[in-house]
Write an enzyme that holds these catalytic residues in place. Structure first.
Site, short mmCIF file in Angstrom:
data_model
loop_
_atom_site.label_atom_id
_atom_site.label_comp_id
_atom_site.label_asym_id
_atom_site.label_seq_id
_atom_site.Cartn_x
_atom_site.Cartn_y
_atom_site.Cartn_z
N GLU A 52 1.52 -0.34 -4.92
CA GLU A 52 0.77 1.38 -4.82
C GLU A 52 1.52 2.50 -5.21
O GLU A 52 1.70 2.99 -4.20
CB GLU A 52 -0.25 0.95 -4.19
CG GLU A 52 -1.31 2.44 -5.14
CD GLU A 52 -2.39 2.69 -3.42
OE1 GLU A 52 -3.05 2.72 -3.36
OE2 GLU A 52 -1.91 2.50 -1.69
N ASP A 71 0.61 -1.09 -0.11
CA ASP A 71 -0.04 0.12 0.19
C ASP A 71 1.19 1.23 0.12
O ASP A 71 1.91 1.19 0.70
CB ASP A 71 -0.93 -0.42 1.63
CG ASP A 71 -1.34 1.28 0.86
OD1 ASP A 71 -2.84 0.93 0.54
OD2 ASP A 71 -1.77 1.94 2.26
#
Length: 613
Positions: A354, A325
């Site tokens: 990400e 993330d």
């Protein structure tokens, strides 16, 4: 006899009192034969640092680190050449001593060379709280603040690990081969904790999802079905309820300004040669939101803690990959060391980060061996990044019925034109949507033909396709109404649901239409090496029709996307370099065979996937 009993009771009392000094030991155990043999064990307890410590042979303490908080003691031992056994740490303060066992476990055979996810896979992204409730007994936990409340859109709805296990056959039937679950570690936020990105304990599965053993069982059940498990890992931040934030090991464990400062979210500051140091600091060090304290990866203790935790989960749960993330918000030198440490331990382990940016050069910067980052002598060592520019195109193309210089399927073409910026475009994660974006079926108002167009491109272009739970049955949701609307419960995941889309008999006719198409497409893809690793050759779109080929030495697939409302006739002479001696093509969706003469007709808003013959 009475005095002996009294002595024994005092001994038990003082041992219990001393043992209570250690309330946390992380990692809780380690493994033999690891490349990272030097392990730093965090002991946490009241004034634990005031103790001296020794370890039983054959282990040797190589380093002892104290911080300004006496409740922490970091003890480093080298486990090289130590076989599976239980070591004993002895703590002493004055005349009081107590012991703490630390186990070195046996490692799985060939653990280091485990395979990971790649372009042969289709990843199914799900949010466990919203997928299926397999164990109603854990909907709430006495030790966690937020209780189950399915009537609250942003509340805990009760989905859990057992719910995922119960429906692995469904995911396998669909044709997906890997599962990326949003985080499952404990998140004890007072509200809105279901997304679990504000973790309060990164060694513990959230009790409302199940136990650590349940997570191991999930991986085991998946591997029986040749499915791969990808863990969502968060290196950038924890939650404000994390036990280490409540009693910080050191002031610089988290980024301080002092206290909270908002990130400017401008990831370009990480490599902007004209940028100010202040702007770069507020990107990397600023907090994502007030409830998520920003971790300081430039602190060696923090970085090593995160590395060990990531490796521990791979070994413990037998993981097949990581999705990281907010990758590009981390300290870029620190996150590169974190990533390299994992891939040094597991050379074939894939990690996708990400990197939510809207320019291919900027996204490429974060992929391993990037030709862009090489200019600044930087290497993230991150094998895979998410293709957000392709996602951007997916969000508008199919409503652009009339093509012009910049609208329509030319957006897809221009996206792939820039593949030269990536070191490995075949290892990009490609997706129509995810848990943070608008729902594809909402954007296109459940237009099935547009869904077919989007899924066709997703399943046949280069890269690793990822689908978002529920889209395969037509689920929609309006991000404008809040995140809860794009994270709705999967119908049939709760006993009280009247519509059970997990079964053929329980689906509505619309759900069947979506599912049957998705199932046929994805199961066809499973065994198509030409799609997994074949070359992509594409042609400039004409009349909003995009044509490309996936081909290798033994097979060729022709894909045609007619994004126009009107039927089109294609002059096949234009594609001669790829059609060559092929005379027909079998459409894998309709199972019809089309002759490849001089001209080919295709209806409006239609996709064809032709196996050339």
């Amino acid at each position: 006899m009475k005095n002996n009993k009294l002595t024994l009771l005092f001994a038990i009392f003082f041992t219990t009192l001393s043992m209570a000094q250690i309330t946390k030991m992380e990692p809780p155990f380690w493994y033999e034969g690891m490349n990272k043999s030097e392990i730093q064990i965090l002991f946490y307890g009241k004034d634990i640092a005031e103790n001296s410590v020794i370890v039983s042979k054959p282990a040797i303490i190589t380093n002892l680190t104290k911080t300004e908080n006496p409740n922490y003691l970091f003890v480093t031992i080298d486990t090289k050449n130590i076989t599976a056994q239980t070591l004993e740490f002895t703590f002493k303060k004055g005349k009081k001593t107590f012991s703490q066992p630390f186990e070195i476990k046996k490692r799985r055979p060939d653990s280091a060379t485990r395979n990971s996810f790649d372009a042969s896979d289709v990843i199914y992204l799900l949010m466990p709280d919203r997928f299926a409730n397999g164990n109603e007994a854990n909907d709430s936990s006495p030790n966690l603040t937020e209780k189950g409340n399915r009537n609250l859109p942003g509340g805990r709805h009760g989905g859990d690990i057992q719910g995922i296990i119960d429906h692995l056959d469904y995911i396998q039937e669909l044709g997906a081969t890997a599962i990326w679950s949003t985080p499952l570690c404990e998140d004890n936020d007072k509200g809105y904790s279901y997304h679990t990105y504000g973790q309060s304990d990164v060694y513990q599965i959230d009790a409302r999802y199940g136990t650590n053993e349940d997570y191991k069982r999930l991986a085991s059940e998946m591997h029986k079905r040749d499915l791969k498990l990808i863990k969502d890992y968060v290196t950038n931040h924890w939650g404000a309820e994390h036990w280490m934030f409540k009693d910080m090991p050191s002031y610089d464990w988290f980024h301080q300004f002092p206290g909270y400062a908002q990130s400017n979210y401008r990831m370009t500051t990480q490599y902007d040669t004209n940028g100010s140091k202040r702007d770069a600091k507020y990107c990397m060090d600023g907090w994502f939101v007030p409830s998520m304290p920003d971790l300081n990866q430039s602190n060696p203790l923090v970085l090593n803690y995160l590395i060990q935790n990531a490796i521990w989960w791979i070994e413990y749960a037998d993981l097949d990959g990581y999705r990281v993330d907010t990758y590009s918000y981390n300290d870029k030198e620190g996150i590169a060391k974190w990533t390299k440490a994992i891939t040094d331990e597991y050379p074939y382990f894939n990690i996708v980060g990400e990197v939510w940016m809207h320019d291919q050069a900027q996204i490429s910067y974060w992929q391993k061996n990037s030709p862009i980052a090489k200019i600044q002598s930087y290497n993230s060592y991150l094998p895979s990044v998410m293709d957000f520019t392709l996602h951007d195109a997916f969000g508008s193309v199919f409503n652009e019925n009339e093509a012009n210089w910049s609208n329509g399927t030319i957006k897809f073409y221009e996206n792939f034109v820039n593949d030269f910026l990536y070191d490995n475009p075949n290892n990009l994660l490609v997706f129509i949507e995810n848990h943070d974006t608008g729902r594809f079926n909402e954007i296109y108002k459940n237009d099935f033909k547009k869904f077919q167009l989007g899924m066709t491109l997703l399943a046949t272009t280069r890269g690793i396709p990822q689908i978002y739970y529920g889209s395969e049955i037509g689920m929609a949701g309006d991000k404008g109404k809040g995140d809860a609307d794009i994270r709705q419960d999967f119908p049939g995941g709760w006993k009280s649901d009247t519509n059970n889309a997990f079964t053929n008999s329980g689906r509505t006719e619309t759900q069947k239409q979506y599912f049957d198409f998705s199932k046929k497409l994805l199961n066809w893809r499973k065994n198509k090496e030409v799609i997994h690793s074949g070359k992509l050759t594409h042609y400039i779109p004409e009349n909003n029709v995009y044509v490309y080929f996936r081909h290798n030495d033994t097979e060729s697939i022709m894909v045609i996307l007619n994004n126009s409302l009107n039927g089109q006739k294609l002059n096949l002479d234009r594609f001669e370099e790829n059609i060559k001696g092929f005379t027909s093509g079998k459409d894998i969706i309709s199972d019809t065979t089309l002759k490849l003469n001089n001209e080919l007709s295709i209806e409006g808003k239609t996709a064809l996937i032709l196996e050339l013959q």
